[in-house]
Design a protein around this motif. Structure first.
Motif, PDB file in Angstrom:
ATOM      1  N   GLU A 109      -7.461  -8.770   3.185  1.00  0.00           N
ATOM      2  CA  GLU A 109      -8.159  -8.115   1.926  1.00  0.00           C
ATOM      3  C   GLU A 109      -9.193  -7.348   2.589  1.00  0.00           C
ATOM      4  OE1 GLU A 109     -10.665  -9.546  -1.860  1.00  0.00           O
ATOM      5  OE2 GLU A 109     -10.068 -11.061  -0.466  1.00  0.00           O
ATOM      6  N   ASN A 110      -9.812  -7.459   3.612  1.00  0.00           N
ATOM      7  CA  ASN A 110     -10.984  -6.753   4.092  1.00  0.00           C
ATOM      8  C   ASN A 110     -11.064  -7.096   5.653  1.00  0.00           C
ATOM      9  OD1 ASN A 110     -12.781  -5.014   4.600  1.00  0.00           O
ATOM     10  ND2 ASN A 110     -14.338  -6.375   3.364  1.00  0.00           N
ATOM     11  N   LEU A 111     -10.589  -6.106   6.424  1.00  0.00           N
ATOM     12  CA  LEU A 111     -10.637  -6.134   7.758  1.00  0.00           C
ATOM     13  C   LEU A 111     -11.879  -5.458   8.179  1.00  0.00           C
ATOM     14  CD1 LEU A 111      -9.682  -6.855  10.848  1.00  0.00           C
ATOM     15  CD2 LEU A 111      -8.464  -4.675  10.638  1.00  0.00           C
ATOM     16  N   VAL A 112     -12.722  -5.915   8.821  1.00  0.00           N
ATOM     17  CA  VAL A 112     -14.237  -5.315   9.078  1.00  0.00           C
ATOM     18  C   VAL A 112     -14.033  -4.935  10.702  1.00  0.00           C
ATOM     19  CG1 VAL A 112     -16.701  -5.514   9.289  1.00  0.00           C
ATOM     20  CG2 VAL A 112     -15.521  -6.513   7.465  1.00  0.00           C
ATOM     21  N   CYS A 113     -14.020  -3.859  11.036  1.00  0.00           N
ATOM     22  CA  CYS A 113     -13.511  -3.524  12.423  1.00  0.00           C
ATOM     23  C   CYS A 113     -14.214  -2.140  12.953  1.00  0.00           C
ATOM     24  CB  CYS A 113     -12.284  -3.524  12.502  1.00  0.00           C
ATOM     25  SG  CYS A 113     -11.341  -2.400  11.645  1.00  0.00           S
ATOM     26  N   ASP A 114     -14.087  -1.777  14.168  1.00  0.00           N
ATOM     27  CA  ASP A 114     -14.221  -0.190  14.286  1.00  0.00           C
ATOM     28  C   ASP A 114     -12.754   0.565  14.179  1.00  0.00           C
ATOM     29  OD1 ASP A 114     -16.734  -0.602  15.380  1.00  0.00           O
ATOM     30  OD2 ASP A 114     -16.136  -0.698  17.503  1.00  0.00           O
ATOM     31  N   GLY A 115     -11.683  -0.058  14.241  1.00  0.00           N
ATOM     32  CA  GLY A 115     -10.473   0.382  13.997  1.00  0.00           C
ATOM     33  C   GLY A 115      -9.295  -0.404  13.898  1.00  0.00           C
ATOM     34  N   ILE A 116      -7.996   0.156  13.825  1.00  0.00           N
ATOM     35  CA  ILE A 116      -6.901  -0.690  13.791  1.00  0.00           C
ATOM     36  C   ILE A 116      -5.725   0.335  14.061  1.00  0.00           C
ATOM     37  CG2 ILE A 116      -6.461  -0.396  11.397  1.00  0.00           C
ATOM     38  CD1 ILE A 116      -5.380  -3.407  11.417  1.00  0.00           C
ATOM     39  N   MET A 117      -4.843  -0.182  14.807  1.00  0.00           N
ATOM     40  CA  MET A 117      -3.470   0.717  15.228  1.00  0.00           C
ATOM     41  C   MET A 117      -2.287   0.218  15.097  1.00  0.00           C
ATOM     42  SD  MET A 117      -3.640   0.978  19.329  1.00  0.00           S
ATOM     43  CE  MET A 117      -5.576   0.766  19.326  1.00  0.00           C
ATOM     44  N   VAL A 118      -1.155   0.839  14.692  1.00  0.00           N
ATOM     45  CA  VAL A 118       0.091   0.362  14.964  1.00  0.00           C
ATOM     46  C   VAL A 118       0.569   1.031  16.174  1.00  0.00           C
ATOM     47  CG1 VAL A 118       2.433   0.230  13.773  1.00  0.00           C
ATOM     48  CG2 VAL A 118       0.505   0.147  12.331  1.00  0.00           C
ATOM     49  N   ALA A 119       0.996   0.256  17.123  1.00  0.00           N
ATOM     50  CA  ALA A 119       1.640   0.873  18.443  1.00  0.00           C
ATOM     51  C   ALA A 119       3.100   0.692  18.715  1.00  0.00           C
ATOM     52  CB  ALA A 119       0.793   0.345  19.586  1.00  0.00           C
TER      53      ALA A 119
END
Length: 257
Positions: free
Chosen positions: A141-151
């Protein structure tokens, strides 16, 4: 020996080592322009191989990389000797890129391919708040982060590895969903996904917490929504020497002394 690769096009990065190799190979072999070739020899590092894949994947020509860079994870060793024989003994690995469709805060949609990864990253001092959905079903619902990726598997040893994501064998039909400096949910370290999924990221309050998205080197600022899925209509074929054991390199990266 039946030769399937005879017309060679050589491309090289701007590094002195790559330019010296280009001069040596051009002197020794009858190199042709890419439009006349049946194989591309790429001289440089992993980054230059990636840019070569982007520049020439539309030609459908296989790419044989020789390492004139640093790491060279997806590259063969460099030698001037027996190039034609090496090319015709090499085996190919077909890589399908990810297709990113990013919608910015003004509603404009931009599309780009990524052979390594699609990554989101915050543009302010505040953490990004991102909603994560897989195949239309909300997973976070809410990822609190600096970022995210699909690799992709090919990109799993690049930015994904730096973010403590898993190394994935090429050809495994798996993608890595890897957060960058996640704060909440606590202890969420990412996921492995089937390569057939559609991943969607919705930016929560994108005006207050601006986020950018990149597909390899292509970048979009101030996104509100990003959709990612493997594009089977596009591909790049990378050639490897028979003794270039990619599986062994993958093992070695995971058991560093």
């Amino acid at each position: 020996m039946n030769t399937k690769y005879e017309k060679i096009a050589c491309v090289a990065s701007e590094s002195p080592a790559a330019q010296e190799a280009l001069a040596a190979l051009s002197k020794r072999y009858d190199c042709v322009p890419v439009k006349e070739a049946d194989v591309i020899v790429c001289l440089g590092g992993d980054g230059f191989l990636l840019s070569t894949m982007h520049d020439y994947h539309h030609t459908r020509l296989p790419i044989y990389g020789m390492n004139r860079g640093t790491v060279g994870f997806l590259l063969n060793s460099y030698t001037e000797n027996g190039l034609i024989a090496r090319l015709n003994l090499a085996h190919g690995v077909v890589l399908n890129p990810l297709r990113m469709v990013a919608t910015d805060i003004d509603g404009h949609k931009l599309s780009a391919l990524a052979f390594n990864e699609v990554a989101l990253h915050r543009y302010s001092q505040q953490s990004a708040h991102i909603r994560v959905s897989i195949n239309g079903q909300q997973r976070l619902e809410n990822l609190v982060c600096d970022g995210i990726m699909v690799a992709t598997p090919a990109g799993s040893t690049a930015y994904n590895l730096s973010a403590r994501g898993p190394i994935i064998p090429v050809g495994s039909n798996v993608l890595a969903l890897t957060p960058v400096s996640p704060f909440r949910p606590r202890r969420w370290n990412g996921a492995l996904l089937p390569h057939s999924v559609t991943v969607e990221f919705d930016i929560i309050d994108p005006f207050k917490r601006p986020v950018g998205a990149s597909a390899d080197s292509f970048e979009v600022r101030d996104v509100s929504h990003v959709s990612i899925q493997e594009d089977h209509s596009e591909c790049a074929t990378i050639l490897f020497d028979p003794d270039h054991c990619l599986e062994e390199r993958i093992f070695s990266e995971q058991f560093v002394n």
